[in-house]
Enzyme design. Sequence first.
Site, PDB file in Angstrom:
ATOM      1  N   THR A  75      -6.127   6.885  -8.915  1.00  0.00           N
ATOM      2  CA  THR A  75      -6.506   7.354 -10.257  1.00  0.00           C
ATOM      3  C   THR A  75      -7.957   7.841 -10.355  1.00  0.00           C
ATOM      4  O   THR A  75      -8.366   8.276 -11.437  1.00  0.00           O
ATOM      5  CB  THR A  75      -6.306   6.220 -11.296  1.00  0.00           C
ATOM      6  OG1 THR A  75      -7.043   5.072 -10.870  1.00  0.00           O
ATOM      7  CG2 THR A  75      -4.845   5.866 -11.464  1.00  0.00           C
ATOM      8  N   ASP A  83       0.846  -1.191   0.000  1.00  0.00           N
ATOM      9  CA  ASP A  83       0.000   0.000   0.000  1.00  0.00           C
ATOM     10  C   ASP A  83       0.884   1.245   0.000  1.00  0.00           C
ATOM     11  O   ASP A  83       1.606   1.513   0.972  1.00  0.00           O
ATOM     12  CB  ASP A  83      -0.904  -0.025   1.250  1.00  0.00           C
ATOM     13  CG  ASP A  83      -1.901   1.116   1.246  1.00  0.00           C
ATOM     14  OD1 ASP A  83      -1.810   1.990   0.363  1.00  0.00           O
ATOM     15  OD2 ASP A  83      -2.774   1.124   2.140  1.00  0.00           O
ATOM     16  N   TYR A  85      -6.260  15.744  -8.519  1.00  0.00           N
ATOM     17  CA  TYR A  85      -5.546  14.581  -9.081  1.00  0.00           C
ATOM     18  C   TYR A  85      -4.307  15.078  -9.850  1.00  0.00           C
ATOM     19  O   TYR A  85      -3.190  14.605  -9.618  1.00  0.00           O
ATOM     20  CB  TYR A  85      -6.481  13.804 -10.011  1.00  0.00           C
ATOM     21  CG  TYR A  85      -5.802  12.764 -10.883  1.00  0.00           C
ATOM     22  CD1 TYR A  85      -5.306  11.585 -10.339  1.00  0.00           C
ATOM     23  CD2 TYR A  85      -5.667  12.966 -12.262  1.00  0.00           C
ATOM     24  CE1 TYR A  85      -4.682  10.631 -11.152  1.00  0.00           C
ATOM     25  CE2 TYR A  85      -5.056  12.022 -13.075  1.00  0.00           C
ATOM     26  CZ  TYR A  85      -4.556  10.857 -12.516  1.00  0.00           C
ATOM     27  OH  TYR A  85      -3.945   9.925 -13.317  1.00  0.00           O
ATOM     28  N   THR A 126       0.642  11.786 -15.939  1.00  0.00           N
ATOM     29  CA  THR A 126      -0.594  11.965 -16.692  1.00  0.00           C
ATOM     30  C   THR A 126      -0.647  13.263 -17.499  1.00  0.00           C
ATOM     31  O   THR A 126      -0.015  14.255 -17.130  1.00  0.00           O
ATOM     32  CB  THR A 126      -1.779  11.936 -15.695  1.00  0.00           C
ATOM     33  OG1 THR A 126      -2.973  12.306 -16.364  1.00  0.00           O
ATOM     34  CG2 THR A 126      -1.567  12.912 -14.538  1.00  0.00           C
ATOM     35  N   ASP A 127      -1.460  13.242 -18.546  1.00  0.00           N
ATOM     36  CA  ASP A 127      -1.764  14.457 -19.320  1.00  0.00           C
ATOM     37  C   ASP A 127      -2.554  15.468 -18.482  1.00  0.00           C
ATOM     38  O   ASP A 127      -2.624  16.640 -18.821  1.00  0.00           O
ATOM     39  CB  ASP A 127      -2.560  14.096 -20.592  1.00  0.00           C
ATOM     40  CG  ASP A 127      -3.799  13.263 -20.304  1.00  0.00           C
ATOM     41  OD1 ASP A 127      -3.759  12.420 -19.386  1.00  0.00           O
ATOM     42  OD2 ASP A 127      -4.818  13.445 -20.997  1.00  0.00           O
TER      43      ASP A 127
HETATM   44  N1  LIG Z   1      -6.080   5.389 -17.056  1.00  0.00           N
HETATM   45  C1  LIG Z   1      -5.765   6.476 -17.716  1.00  0.00           C
HETATM   46  O1  LIG Z   1      -6.482   6.876 -18.641  1.00  0.00           O
HETATM   47  C2  LIG Z   1      -4.505   7.228 -17.395  1.00  0.00           C
HETATM   48  C3  LIG Z   1      -4.271   8.425 -18.069  1.00  0.00           C
HETATM   49  C4  LIG Z   1      -3.122   9.142 -17.779  1.00  0.00           C
HETATM   50  C5  LIG Z   1      -2.224   8.643 -16.851  1.00  0.00           C
HETATM   51  N2  LIG Z   1      -2.477   7.493 -16.195  1.00  0.00           N
HETATM   52  C6  LIG Z   1      -1.497   7.042 -15.199  1.00  0.00           C
HETATM   53  O2  LIG Z   1      -1.068   5.742 -15.552  1.00  0.00           O
HETATM   54  C7  LIG Z   1      -0.746   4.999 -14.369  1.00  0.00           C
HETATM   55  C8  LIG Z   1      -1.485   3.670 -14.385  1.00  0.00           C
HETATM   56  O3  LIG Z   1      -2.886   3.907 -14.338  1.00  0.00           O
HETATM   57  P1  LIG Z   1      -3.951   2.806 -14.758  1.00  0.00           P
HETATM   58  O4  LIG Z   1      -4.631   3.281 -15.956  1.00  0.00           O
HETATM   59  O5  LIG Z   1      -3.309   1.451 -14.772  1.00  0.00           O
HETATM   60  O6  LIG Z   1      -4.959   2.937 -13.528  1.00  0.00           O
HETATM   61  P2  LIG Z   1      -5.586   1.823 -12.585  1.00  0.00           P
HETATM   62  O7  LIG Z   1      -6.101   0.678 -13.377  1.00  0.00           O
HETATM   63  O8  LIG Z   1      -6.497   2.578 -11.676  1.00  0.00           O
HETATM   64  O9  LIG Z   1      -4.327   1.301 -11.774  1.00  0.00           O
HETATM   65  C9  LIG Z   1      -3.811   1.928 -10.657  1.00  0.00           C
HETATM   66  C10 LIG Z   1      -3.455   0.843  -9.659  1.00  0.00           C
HETATM   67  O10 LIG Z   1      -2.939   1.461  -8.491  1.00  0.00           O
HETATM   68  C11 LIG Z   1      -3.488   0.774  -7.379  1.00  0.00           C
HETATM   69  N3  LIG Z   1      -3.491   1.602  -6.194  1.00  0.00           N
HETATM   70  C12 LIG Z   1      -4.358   2.576  -5.828  1.00  0.00           C
HETATM   71  N4  LIG Z   1      -4.028   3.071  -4.626  1.00  0.00           N
HETATM   72  C13 LIG Z   1      -2.934   2.367  -4.222  1.00  0.00           C
HETATM   73  C14 LIG Z   1      -2.133   2.391  -3.061  1.00  0.00           C
HETATM   74  N5  LIG Z   1      -2.409   3.204  -2.019  1.00  0.00           N
HETATM   75  N6  LIG Z   1      -1.093   1.542  -2.979  1.00  0.00           N
HETATM   76  C15 LIG Z   1      -0.825   0.678  -3.984  1.00  0.00           C
HETATM   77  N7  LIG Z   1      -1.547   0.590  -5.095  1.00  0.00           N
HETATM   78  C16 LIG Z   1      -2.582   1.445  -5.212  1.00  0.00           C
HETATM   79  C17 LIG Z   1      -4.893   0.419  -7.810  1.00  0.00           C
HETATM   80  O11 LIG Z   1      -5.388  -0.629  -7.015  1.00  0.00           O
HETATM   81  P3  LIG Z   1      -6.953  -0.684  -6.598  1.00  0.00           P
HETATM   82  O12 LIG Z   1      -7.723  -0.533  -7.883  1.00  0.00           O
HETATM   83  O13 LIG Z   1      -7.072  -2.005  -5.949  1.00  0.00           O
HETATM   84  O14 LIG Z   1      -7.146   0.474  -5.678  1.00  0.00           O
HETATM   85  C18 LIG Z   1      -4.658  -0.002  -9.259  1.00  0.00           C
HETATM   86  O15 LIG Z   1      -4.338  -1.360  -9.344  1.00  0.00           O
HETATM   87  C19 LIG Z   1      -1.074   5.924 -13.197  1.00  0.00           C
HETATM   88  O16 LIG Z   1       0.080   6.593 -12.798  1.00  0.00           O
HETATM   89  C20 LIG Z   1      -2.044   6.925 -13.798  1.00  0.00           C
HETATM   90  O17 LIG Z   1      -1.992   8.162 -13.100  1.00  0.00           O
HETATM   91  C21 LIG Z   1      -3.597   6.761 -16.456  1.00  0.00           C
END
Ligand SMILES: NC(=O)c1ccc[n+]([C@@H]2O[C@H](COP(=O)([O-])OP(=O)(O)OC[C@H]3O[C@@H](n4cnc5c(N)ncnc54)[C@H](OP(=O)(O)O)[C@@H]3O)[C@@H](O)[C@H]2O)c1
Length: 300
Positions: free
Chosen positions: A61, A35, A124, A100-101
């Site tokens: 996120t 965590d 965020y 992120t963007d």
């Molecule tokens: N998705 C998008 O469109 C997008 C766009 C721009 C940038 N990003 C960036 O890309 C990266 C990956 O995002 P993603 O799309 O894979 O999002 P995601 O599916 O929400 O993955 C984020 C992961 O982080 C975990 N998490 C949340 N709080 C946590 C904590 N306290 N300790 C450890 N793990 C934790 C979540 O687990 P739980 O779900 O179990 O909480 C989830 O498995 C992030 O840095 C995000 O900011 C994403």
Amino acid sequence: MKIVILGAGGRLGAALLREYKEKHDIAGFNHAQLDLASLGDVRRILDAMNFDVLINAAAFTNVDLCETERDRAFVINAEGPGVLAEICNAKNAKLIHFSTDYVFDGEKRAPYTEQDRANPISFYGESKRAGEKNVIAVGNGHVVVRVSWVFGPDRSSFVDAMIKRAQQDEQINAVADKFSTPTYTDDIAQMLPQFFNRGVEGGILHFANTGKCSWQEYAQWALDCCRGAGISLKATTVGALKLSDMTRLRQGSGGQANWIARRPVYSVLSTAKYSELTGTAPRAWREAVADYITRFYSKK
Ligand SMILES: NC(=O)c1ccc[n+]([C@@H]2O[C@H](COP(=O)([O-])OP(=O)(O)OC[C@H]3O[C@@H](n4cnc5c(N)ncnc54)[C@H](OP(=O)(O)O)[C@@H]3O)[C@@H](O)[C@H]2O)c1
């Protein structure tokens, strides 16, 4: 190469784990296993491990929830990445941290470069920007990769929600006045190893599939690809919604939940630096979405 992936249960982290597990010595941690909000545990667990590369795909996120759970968002998205960079320094390991963007305000009308000023308009975005700064401040060649509109098979995203809705309803809608670029997790997984080496310069790097679209265009292309792949849908066209509608729409009426946080209107990321460094260009978003749908929906 020994690689540790945080956020291994998420959309991106799971894709990276899947892609690298055959080729590298990988340890993945999902949220329950590590965590990021408990920084003492993070130090204790990671200090005891040996690795060459630490990939942080974990983040808070939920853009709207970050507005109301600010302290938690700040620990996970801002303080955590700084601690990870310090842990890596002590081991001479490389940190690859995702951002992120949404660090941009969306006022520009040309792709954002790494030199453009970040000016987040949501908490965020603010917390993610603080995380970038904390990683860069620790220095030592760590890489911050900004991505946009991430999609892939490991966790449902906007494109999957649109396809599901089109399978259920005859009319679907999506926002037509918000622009960025969808980015396929598999494409991120393919390009990232070029930056694993300690000798490769660190800093901020933008990566996205190329081109630009609104959510309406993105959803329309997904439906077109489904039709091309013989997947039956009730809806064939995607109607237009305005971004300003999203703060008052309730779930069910427009395909999105009620929005609290502000989102940038335009957040296309320039991949010119990536192309300059690698001599390659990411593939176009339409090609990436078509590939995803052919590979993962044709079988469903
Ligand atoms: N998705 C998008 O469109 C997008 C766009 C721009 C940038 N990003 C960036 O890309 C990266 C990956 O995002 P993603 O799309 O894979 O999002 P995601 O599916 O929400 O993955 C984020 C992961 O982080 C975990 N998490 C949340 N709080 C946590 C904590 N306290 N300790 C450890 N793990 C934790 C979540 O687990 P739980 O779900 O179990 O909480 C989830 O498995 C992030 O840095 C995000 O900011 C994403």
